[in-house]
Motif scaffolding. Sequence first.
Motif, PDB file in Angstrom:
ATOM      1  N   SER A  70       0.822  -1.220   0.000  1.00  0.00           N
ATOM      2  CA  SER A  70       0.000   0.000   0.000  1.00  0.00           C
ATOM      3  C   SER A  70       0.849   1.260   0.000  1.00  0.00           C
ATOM      4  O   SER A  70       0.318   2.363   0.076  1.00  0.00           O
TER       5      SER A  70
ATOM      6  N   SER B 284       5.642  -0.209   6.972  1.00  0.00           N
ATOM      7  CA  SER B 284       5.218  -1.243   7.913  1.00  0.00           C
ATOM      8  C   SER B 284       6.232  -1.449   9.032  1.00  0.00           C
ATOM      9  O   SER B 284       5.891  -1.961  10.094  1.00  0.00           O
TER      10      SER B 284
ATOM     11  N   THR C 175       2.735   2.258   2.318  1.00  0.00           N
ATOM     12  CA  THR C 175       2.904   2.777   3.678  1.00  0.00           C
ATOM     13  C   THR C 175       4.054   2.040   4.348  1.00  0.00           C
ATOM     14  O   THR C 175       4.442   0.950   3.934  1.00  0.00           O
TER      15      THR C 175
ATOM     16  N   GLU D  19       4.608   7.829  11.424  1.00  0.00           N
ATOM     17  CA  GLU D  19       3.241   7.745  11.910  1.00  0.00           C
ATOM     18  C   GLU D  19       2.593   6.452  11.399  1.00  0.00           C
ATOM     19  O   GLU D  19       3.018   5.888  10.387  1.00  0.00           O
ATOM     20  N   VAL D  20       1.590   5.989  12.123  1.00  0.00           N
ATOM     21  CA  VAL D  20       0.875   4.787  11.696  1.00  0.00           C
ATOM     22  C   VAL D  20       0.217   5.041  10.338  1.00  0.00           C
ATOM     23  O   VAL D  20      -0.517   6.027  10.160  1.00  0.00           O
ATOM     24  N   GLY D  21       0.512   4.189   9.365  1.00  0.00           N
ATOM     25  CA  GLY D  21      -0.073   4.328   8.039  1.00  0.00           C
ATOM     26  C   GLY D  21       0.562   5.413   7.198  1.00  0.00           C
ATOM     27  O   GLY D  21       0.033   5.759   6.129  1.00  0.00           O
ATOM     28  N   GLU D  22       1.696   5.947   7.609  1.00  0.00           N
ATOM     29  CA  GLU D  22       2.337   7.030   6.860  1.00  0.00           C
ATOM     30  C   GLU D  22       2.959   6.506   5.568  1.00  0.00           C
ATOM     31  O   GLU D  22       3.593   5.453   5.536  1.00  0.00           O
ATOM     32  N   SER D  23       2.781   7.264   4.502  1.00  0.00           N
ATOM     33  CA  SER D  23       3.385   6.902   3.222  1.00  0.00           C
ATOM     34  C   SER D  23       4.896   7.059   3.294  1.00  0.00           C
ATOM     35  O   SER D  23       5.408   7.967   3.947  1.00  0.00           O
ATOM     36  N   TRP D  24       5.615   6.174   2.583  1.00  0.00           N
ATOM     37  CA  TRP D  24       7.070   6.269   2.615  1.00  0.00           C
ATOM     38  C   TRP D  24       7.555   7.548   1.930  1.00  0.00           C
ATOM     39  O   TRP D  24       8.578   8.121   2.309  1.00  0.00           O
TER      40      TRP D  24
END
Length: 238
Positions: free
Chosen positions: A204, A208, A206, A222-227
């Motif tokens: 996705s 992990s 993001t 952050e949780v779910g942050e895009s790379w």
Amino acid sequence: MADVQERQPDIWRLFELTRAGEWEGLEAYLGRMLSLGSELFGASGASIFLGNEGGSGYELAGTFGSLSTVPTGAKLRTGVGIAGTAIANEKPMLVLNPLKEPGLKQTRVARREDIGSSMVIPLVTPLAGCFGVINLARKVGTDPFSDVDLARADSIAAQIALAVGNARLFVKANVIMSDLRASNDKLQSVVNSIGVGLLVVAPSKTISDCNPKAEDLLGKPEVGESWLTYLERVPPQF
């Protein structure tokens, strides 16, 4: 109908073994299985042999009771002896006197003076075929096993095989998971100790996971942050 009603408590107790309490390992499970089998059939001794992975023989996996004097490491071969004959035929056998048993004339067997009768139950499933055998024995001076006992053993043999087979699969799954955890821990240790920042990016896009060096350089994601968003923290000089 009466036969089905009689088998239900036996079958339920067999599967209850896998439901009760925390899993204690295959050896302890087989010990309890043999204890229950001895109780169900009034046996004074019991043993179980399981097939070797990738091999043609069967090795002692557990014993129970005073009549079970099988030495540790004992092995069976298909078609050899009483149990080997039952394995070859894939049918339970009732043996009162092995020296007079028609189906055993071509095999090398000896009679133990302390055993009055015995019953051998091959463990057979459609997928695995015969992967083991349970031996039950009654001592001299007690009522011998009967055709009724043999019919009862035959009727629940598939359930016994399924229960033992599931237990073996459970152990294999635990070993595989343990190996995977060990490999993952080793990899995680290496990743954590290298001197460069490392990101693990999910499909996705993001993050992990990341190693401590990446957190030292850019902070914790952050949780779910895009790379891509995370990399915007990289100082211009880099």
